[in-house]
Every structure is written in structure tokens, then in C-alpha cells.
Design an enzyme around this catalytic site. Structure first.
Site, mmCIF file in Angstrom:
data_model
loop_
_atom_site.group_PDB
_atom_site.id
_atom_site.type_symbol
_atom_site.label_atom_id
_atom_site.label_comp_id
_atom_site.label_asym_id
_atom_site.label_seq_id
_atom_site.Cartn_x
_atom_site.Cartn_y
_atom_site.Cartn_z
ATOM 1 N N GLY A 248 46.522 105.707 36.400
ATOM 2 C CA GLY A 248 46.102 106.464 35.229
ATOM 3 C C GLY A 248 46.885 107.728 34.946
ATOM 4 O O GLY A 248 46.600 108.412 33.964
ATOM 5 N N PRO A 288 49.735 103.648 40.760
ATOM 6 C CA PRO A 288 50.393 104.114 39.538
ATOM 7 C C PRO A 288 51.154 103.000 38.818
ATOM 8 O O PRO A 288 51.764 102.140 39.452
ATOM 9 C CB PRO A 288 51.378 105.166 40.059
ATOM 10 C CG PRO A 288 51.677 104.746 41.459
ATOM 11 C CD PRO A 288 50.432 104.066 41.980
ATOM 12 N N GLY A 289 51.086 103.021 37.517
ATOM 13 C CA GLY A 289 51.875 102.094 36.710
ATOM 14 C C GLY A 289 52.756 102.888 35.756
ATOM 15 O O GLY A 289 53.932 103.139 36.002
ATOM 16 N N ARG A 290 52.129 103.361 34.679
ATOM 17 C CA ARG A 290 52.847 104.044 33.613
ATOM 18 C C ARG A 290 53.738 105.195 34.107
ATOM 19 O O ARG A 290 54.854 105.373 33.610
ATOM 20 C CB ARG A 290 51.822 104.607 32.632
ATOM 21 C CG ARG A 290 52.401 105.277 31.392
ATOM 22 C CD ARG A 290 51.336 106.100 30.662
ATOM 23 N NE ARG A 290 50.079 105.422 30.524
ATOM 24 C CZ ARG A 290 49.732 104.696 29.471
ATOM 25 N NH1 ARG A 290 50.545 104.589 28.445
ATOM 26 N NH2 ARG A 290 48.557 104.094 29.432
ATOM 27 N N TYR A 330 46.794 101.390 20.072
ATOM 28 C CA TYR A 330 46.178 102.636 20.557
ATOM 29 C C TYR A 330 46.557 103.848 19.708
ATOM 30 O O TYR A 330 46.299 104.983 20.118
ATOM 31 C CB TYR A 330 46.622 102.947 21.996
ATOM 32 C CG TYR A 330 46.616 101.782 22.946
ATOM 33 C CD1 TYR A 330 45.420 101.225 23.385
ATOM 34 C CD2 TYR A 330 47.806 101.243 23.414
ATOM 35 C CE1 TYR A 330 45.416 100.158 24.265
ATOM 36 C CE2 TYR A 330 47.815 100.176 24.297
ATOM 37 C CZ TYR A 330 46.612 99.638 24.719
ATOM 38 O OH TYR A 330 46.617 98.590 25.582
ATOM 39 N N CYS A 356 54.257 90.568 9.372
ATOM 40 C CA CYS A 356 53.388 90.613 8.186
ATOM 41 C C CYS A 356 52.044 91.238 8.506
ATOM 42 O O CYS A 356 51.004 90.571 8.488
ATOM 43 C CB CYS A 356 53.194 89.194 7.657
ATOM 44 S SG CYS A 356 54.763 88.354 7.521
HETATM 45 N N1 LLP Z 1 44.803 100.238 38.577
HETATM 46 C C1 LLP Z 1 43.978 99.528 37.783
HETATM 47 C C2 LLP Z 1 42.794 98.894 38.371
HETATM 48 C C3 LLP Z 1 44.253 99.405 36.405
HETATM 49 O O1 LLP Z 1 43.423 98.726 35.625
HETATM 50 C C4 LLP Z 1 45.413 100.019 35.870
HETATM 51 C C5 LLP Z 1 45.738 99.901 34.440
HETATM 52 C C6 LLP Z 1 46.251 100.733 36.746
HETATM 53 C C7 LLP Z 1 45.910 100.820 38.091
HETATM 54 C C8 LLP Z 1 47.505 101.411 36.285
HETATM 55 O O2 LLP Z 1 47.235 102.396 35.356
HETATM 56 P P1 LLP Z 1 48.410 103.363 34.841
HETATM 57 O O3 LLP Z 1 48.857 104.179 36.041
HETATM 58 O O4 LLP Z 1 49.505 102.530 34.322
HETATM 59 O O5 LLP Z 1 47.773 104.190 33.798
HETATM 60 N N2 LLP Z 1 48.049 98.946 27.823
HETATM 61 C C9 LLP Z 1 47.579 100.320 27.925
HETATM 62 C C10 LLP Z 1 47.275 100.708 29.347
HETATM 63 C C11 LLP Z 1 46.309 99.779 30.055
HETATM 64 C C12 LLP Z 1 46.043 100.154 31.489
HETATM 65 C C13 LLP Z 1 45.289 99.078 32.189
HETATM 66 N N3 LLP Z 1 44.997 99.353 33.563
HETATM 67 C C14 LLP Z 1 48.603 101.237 27.261
HETATM 68 O O6 LLP Z 1 49.624 100.767 26.786
HETATM 69 O O7 LLP Z 1 48.391 102.447 27.182
#
Ligand code: LLP
Length: 427
Positions: A248, A288-290, A330, A356
Site C-alpha cells: 500500500g 510492496p507492489g506499487r 480511479y 470508443c
Molecule cells: N498485498 C495485498 C494483499 C494486496 O491486495 C495488494 C494490492 C498489495 C499487497 C500491494 O499493494 P501496493 O503496495 O501495490 O499498493 N489497481 C490499483 C491497485 C490495486 C491494489 C490491489 N492490492 C491501482 O492501479 O491503483
């Protein structure tokens, strides 16, 4: 952040995009008769972002959230970092992880709707833990584990009912969201674990949402996890290995140039706050992802047509919402840069795709130096939830992906062709 202009050339962490894009496009033309758009990823930025976690949390383990950017070549880069495993959400992501060289024991598996065959796959490859979200799921894993003659590793994903400041579609830790086990279900979950010969409790987890900037909500979450961990430990007479704060960690989509100050999530502040609290002996993990993948990717598009309106123009690009759906879904704002240093006359633009739908846009009424048909544009910070959320809407093929290593690039996903799109249709 990572971009700067020098002598009318756009550099991306020391890589000259004007030269690279010219070469990439020559390649695409000669090999695939393809002109764009495409995603580009930057190895050094990925490394830089991974190192930030290691530097700030020396006692933790990290699970990179595969869903944010899942190309196997990216996962292979992450594999080089020993403290990183993977956070996966489907059998498909488990298979990607294995293909990239991760062991099952380096993956945690989240998601509210795991299917039986996915659970079986997870058990058979010896996953680190299933991050479970309901009583029914725990019972399902128990049944499959009993049948397979193994013990299923379980982490309870809890719903702490903590609201965060983000888009409502990506807030996941509040009571009315579908995620996590809530206070009403917790006792039953613990008593199943107490009685089961086929399950073992590994940890507790929360994930409050995505694109969060405030460190305090994580500390609130940690207090919540500690309290429940203590109760469960004394009730079951076991030691819980880890609590996970999920992912997150938000980035600053607005900051692009090396001279901009970025208002992103402060890992060092969170680390400081964690160090100030009493040590519980339980490891604190992250997913972490984003924070790792967003800055590491860009979407390169070209202006196809310019349409004049009364006091602005519409620039129609060859990329659309099927490549990057974040603005449509979003209301996300990605910065858009030209490859040449902006100078001379400026104009206001809507930057839109060819699809479209009126929601098919990347930016509205932004001031940019005058664009011409044929110009290239960079849609910045598109590494996270960009390519992975692509679709074939309007029968548009998936676009190619490239990985930059300084001045060298490699093709890491070919352009899909139209026959690939309809190959499963029975004609
Ligand atoms: N852990 C869990 C259980 C999750 O559901 C997620 C993301 C993460 C970790 C990683 O979160 P991050 O660090 O990336 O925020 N498509 C949306 C974001 C969806 C996130 C879903 N879950 C966007 O483009 O903003």
C-alpha cells in the site's frame, strides 16, 4: 524523481530516451512491422526501489506484490534480492513465480476466492503461507491438505476496520469491504486452527489499501495485529512467526523530474516509528507492489491525430485505456512528457486514446508544448497496474514490453498479434 532534460533529450535515470526509443522503434518495425505503443521498464529503478526496503527494515522479509507488474523478467530481477519473496493472488501467479526461479516456500498467497486446484497447487509446491480471508476458506484448505496428506500453512488476514485516505476502490481494511476475517469470525477461525491436525498458524496479516501516504495508519494496524497475536499466542500456546502489514505504500504521481521533491510514503518514518515501539519478537513483513514497480515503468505512445477545439486541442494517441486503465478506473493522474524539452508555444490538451469510450483518456486540459502528429509522449510512472491490467478491448493486441539496463534494452514481451486474440474462438 527520475526524469530530466539535457540538451533537448529526455533522460530517464541516465538513459537517453530519445536514442533508446528510436532504436526500439526501428527494431519493432523490422521484426514485427509494429510501431507502438509499448511499455519500458528500468532495471536500475527497480533495484533502487527494492534497496529502499532493505535499507529501512533490516529485520523484515518482503513479498513483492506480483499483481502490480508480473513479467517473469521483472520477477527474475527481484529474485536477486535475498530478502524478497513474492505475494501472489492466483495459481497463475504461483506459476509465474516458479518459472522465475522462486521456490514455493518464498511465496505467500492472498485473495478472497482461492479455488480448490489453486489450493492444491499451493500445497504441493510448499507455499510459505496461505493468507486466508474466511472461515470457509480455512475449512477448504484443511480438506485439501488432509487429502494431500500435508499440513497447510495458514496466516489469518484480518479486517482491522481502519480507514485510509485513498480512492474508495483500493481501500481494503474497512469493515464493509470484502477482505479479511472480522471480529465476529475470529474466534471460530482460531478454534479450527486449535483443533486441526492439517493446519498450522504462521502469522497474521492486514492490508489496509493501496496508494497510502500516512505512516500512522500502519502503526495503528500494527497495534491491532500485536494485540490479536498476543491473545492467540496465549490461547493456542504457540509463537506466531510474523505479522504482515501488507502493501500500500504510496508514490507521488505528480513528481517526475530529479529536481521535484517527492511527497511519497516515507519508509524511513515508518521504520523510525516501528523501532520506537516495544519489540514483540515477531517479525514484521511487508508486501510492496506499487512502490517498487510504478516509477520503474513508462508507457510510450505516439500522437496519431490532433483535433482542434475552441480553446484547447485533443491529442489522440495510439495507446488507450486498454493499456493503462488507471485514469478511467480511479481518476488517476499520470504525468505526460514529451521526448523533446518543452519550449516555445504551449497549448492545452486532452490526451486521449482511440477507444470508443469517453473514459478513454490519460489527461484532461493539461498545458503542454505544442504537439504535432507523430510526436512521441511518455506516460510516466506507469509500471504498476499498467500492463498487468491491460485488456484486448476493441480487439487491440497486448503491447510489447522492454527492459532497459542502462543503454541496452531487451524485448521481454512480444507484441501480441490479432490471430493470438481470436485463436481460442471456435470458428
Ligand atoms: N498485498 C495485498 C494483499 C494486496 O491486495 C495488494 C494490492 C498489495 C499487497 C500491494 O499493494 P501496493 O503496495 O501495490 O499498493 N489497481 C490499483 C491497485 C490495486 C491494489 C490491489 N492490492 C491501482 O492501479 O491503483
Amino acid at each position: 524523481m527520475y526524469y530530466e532534460y539535457d540538451n533537448n533529450n529526455l533522460f530517464w535515470k541516465n538513459s537517453n530516451l530519445n536514442n533508446l526509443c528510436r532504436e526500439i522503434e526501428n527494431n519493432l518495425k523490422s521484426l514485427y512491422n509494429y510501431s507502438g505503443p509499448y511499455f519500458l521498464y528500468h532495471e536500475k529503478i527497480i533495484q533502487d526501489r527494492l534497496e529502499r526496503f532493505e535499507k529501512n527494515f533490516s529485520e523484515s522479509r518482503f513479498y513483492y506484490s506480483v499483481k502490480s507488474l508480473s513479467n517473469i523478467n521483472i520477477l527474475k530481477l527481484i529474485k536477486k534480492f535475498k530478502t524478497f519473496g513474492l505475494d501472489v493472488v492466483s495459481g497463475g501467479e504461483i506459476q509465474r513465480g516458479l518459472e522465475a526461479g522462486f521456490k514455493g516456500s518464498e511465496m505467500v498467497y492472498a485473495g478472497v476466492g482461492k479455488k480448490e486446484d489453486e489450493i492444491k497447487l499451493g500445497l504441493n509446491c510448499n507455499l510459505k503461507s496461505f493468507h486466508v480471508e474466511s472461515i470457509s476458506e480455512i475449512r477448504q484448505i484443511e480438506q485439501v491438505a488432509a487429502r494431500e496428506g500435508v499440513k497447510g500453512p495458514i496466516t489469518l488476514r484480518l479486517n482491522p476496520d481502519i480507514a485510509v485516505d485513498t480512492h474508495k476502490y483500493i481501500m481494503t481494511g474497512v469493515e464493509d469491504s470484502k477482505f479479511g476475517i472480522n471480529a465476529l469470525e475470529l474466534n471460530e477461525a482460531v478454534s479450527i486452527l486449535r483443533d486441526s491436525k492439517h493446519l498450522r498458524l504462521m502469522g497474521l496479516q492486514i492490508h489496509l489499501g493501496s496508494q497510502i501516504l500516512d505512516t500512522n495508519v500502519y502503526m495503528k494496524g500494527l497495534d491491532f495485529l500485536d494485540k490479536i497475536a498476543q491473545e492467540i499466542e496465549s490461547s493456542l500456546g504457540i509463537k506466531i512467526e510474523y505479522v504482515s502489514l501488507g502493501g500500500g505504500f504510496g508514490i507521488d504521481y505528480n513528481s517526475v523530474f530529479t529536481t521535484d521533491s517527492a511527497k511519497e510514503f516515507s519508509l524511513s518514518e515508518l521504520s523510525k516509528q516501528i523501532l520506537q515501539r516495544k519489540n514483540t519478537g515477531r517479525r514484521i513483513d511487508f508486501e510492496p507492489g506499487r512502490f517498487i514497480s510504478a516509477h520503474s515503468g513508462l508507457l510510450l505512445a505516439h500522437v496519431l491525430y490532433i483535433k482542434p477545439r475552441k480553446d484547447y486541442s485533443i491529442a489522440i494517441t495510439d495507446a488507450g485505456m486498454n493499456e493503462l486503465i488507471r485514469p478511467a478506473l480511479y481518476g488517476a493522474k499520470h504525468r505526460i512528457l514529451t521526448l523533446k524539452n518543452p519550449s516555445g508555444s504551449m497549448n492545452n490538451y486532452d490526451i486521449v486514446g482511440p477507444i470508443c469510450e469517453s473514459s478513454d483518456f490519460f489527461a484532461k486540459k493539461i498545458a503542454m508544448s505544442t504537439l504535432k502528429e507523430g510526436d512521441s509522449i511518455v506516460i510516466a510512472h506507469a509500471g504498476a497496474y499498467g500492463s498487468v491490467m491491460s485488456s484486448n478491448y476493441n480487439s487491440r493486441p497486448y503491447v510489447p514490453e522492454f527492459l532497459l539496463d542502462g543503454e541496452n534494452f531487451s524485448l521481454i514481451r512480444k507484441p501480441q498479434n490479432i490471430q493470438d486474440i481470436y485463436s481460442l474462438e471456435i470458428i
